[in-house]
Write an enzyme that holds these catalytic residues in place. Sequence first.
Site, PDB file in Angstrom:
ATOM      1  N   GLU A 145       0.820  -1.115  -0.118  1.00  0.00           N
ATOM      2  CA  GLU A 145       0.103  -0.023  -0.176  1.00  0.00           C
ATOM      3  C   GLU A 145       0.891   1.213   0.076  1.00  0.00           C
ATOM      4  O   GLU A 145       1.967   1.228   0.425  1.00  0.00           O
ATOM      5  CB  GLU A 145      -1.008  -0.117   1.248  1.00  0.00           C
ATOM      6  CG  GLU A 145      -1.951  -1.099   1.099  1.00  0.00           C
ATOM      7  CD  GLU A 145      -3.083  -1.156   2.394  1.00  0.00           C
ATOM      8  OE1 GLU A 145      -3.130   0.047   2.802  1.00  0.00           O
ATOM      9  OE2 GLU A 145      -3.422  -2.137   2.494  1.00  0.00           O
ATOM     10  N   CYS A 250      -1.964  -7.362   5.912  1.00  0.00           N
ATOM     11  CA  CYS A 250      -1.417  -8.483   5.510  1.00  0.00           C
ATOM     12  C   CYS A 250      -0.485  -9.129   6.383  1.00  0.00           C
ATOM     13  O   CYS A 250      -0.725 -10.153   6.762  1.00  0.00           O
ATOM     14  CB  CYS A 250      -0.493  -8.241   4.025  1.00  0.00           C
ATOM     15  SG  CYS A 250      -1.596  -7.748   2.615  1.00  0.00           S
TER      16      CYS A 250
END
Length: 424
Positions: A145, A250
Amino acid sequence: MGLVTGACFAKLGNTVICTDSDKTKIKALKKGDVPIYEPMLKGIIRKYRRMKRLIFVDTIEEAIKSAKVIFICVGTPSRENGEADLSNIEKVCHEIARHMHSYKLIVEKSTVPVQTGEWVKDTIRFFRKKKVKFDIACNPEFLREGSAIKDFMRPDRVVIGVETKKAKKLMLKLYKPLKAPMSITTIKGAEIVKHAANAFLATKISFINEISNICEATGADVVEVARGIGMDKRISENFFNAGIGFGGSCFPKDVDAFIHICDKLGHPFRLLEDVKRINIQQKHVFIDKIRRSLNGKIKGKKICVLGLSFKPDTDDMRNAPSLDIIKKLLNEKAVVKAYDPQAMEKAGEELGDKRVKFCEDAYSAARGCDCLAIVTEWNEFKKINLKKIKKLLKRPVIVDGRNIYDPAVMKKSGFMYTGIGRRI
Ligand code: UDX
């Protein structure tokens, strides 16, 4: 991940049809609104929507009608016991099986435990209406990200797990324009690559965090030590910054899922259990630093928290360390003022606690505080006017959870400064 993948494949010259079970997201995207903050994403979506190469539809049926390759990008969150919850994958497989009328290559892009591919294949085979042919592939995504577009367009490698020549050919064709190094494996191999890569990176972070505690106990400086270790190319200085521990959508989830699947396979991954333990401990280390900087008492103190998202350049609050840190501070009866350039709205929803006062910038957050805590290393905090901050704070105390400042400079500027594993 789904939106970035869709947008980037459109950019690479394909026609991409996207759908989501959340209809409000699709509605927004159809209007040209982008529901997440990710650098460059909005521009790409706008361009390829206009060119009709990126299309948003309401149902899976519409999405897969004319598609040859189907990427499954649904969430695989953690269950309470750490296991990956594959119910979204299951739902999507049923829908695909029900609506496919011609050959499809079905690609696992979501992070899944090893052997999920076999189960996906069996599920689709069982629920398909006619004997429509299909292949399965696993193509894990490594984008981060905040740099998702760049990571997709210029990856270190593309990992493709396939079991037929046809699937391999199709996948290679799709990725050809990237000219990236390719790693072709079996489906199970690709599934393990993804879990193991994230587990390794998480280990690297917990390793340097543990080293930072040793540095602190001995008066060494973790930044120098990390450099000294990382200059060995086999180790590398990248992704080797001590801090308050890893968060995000994650690492925590994938570490849990990998621990769980290894247990299930009869090979408990003890090392990874320690990686997780160190990561949790690191947040306590940070709170202890704040407590010490306030002469042992957090209760009643006004604390300025700078940075809320789990890392800079995103508004993502999933598993953000700031959430645990703020909750702990509130539990100890601190008054918390917070500022983040992008994530305040989401942080407010996640925290759901009216006691946190969100401020319009770092300066108003610092005003009248007993301590300033750096939680996320946004660039604007690196460039902050420290003279002004010093005047605004009640006491010139900074606890820097991301080591964004130089301890010597801070000391010279009259701050009581504590970093992570730094020599003062
Ligand atoms: C990660 C993986 O990097 C990516 O390959 C995978 O596809 C998805 O998960 P992401 O979650 O976007 O990407 O963030 P990343 O940049 O990897 O950072 C994860 C966490 O580790 C953040 O909380 C970050 O602050 C922390 N981190 C990272 C450190 O504490 N130290 C470091 O040196 C690097």
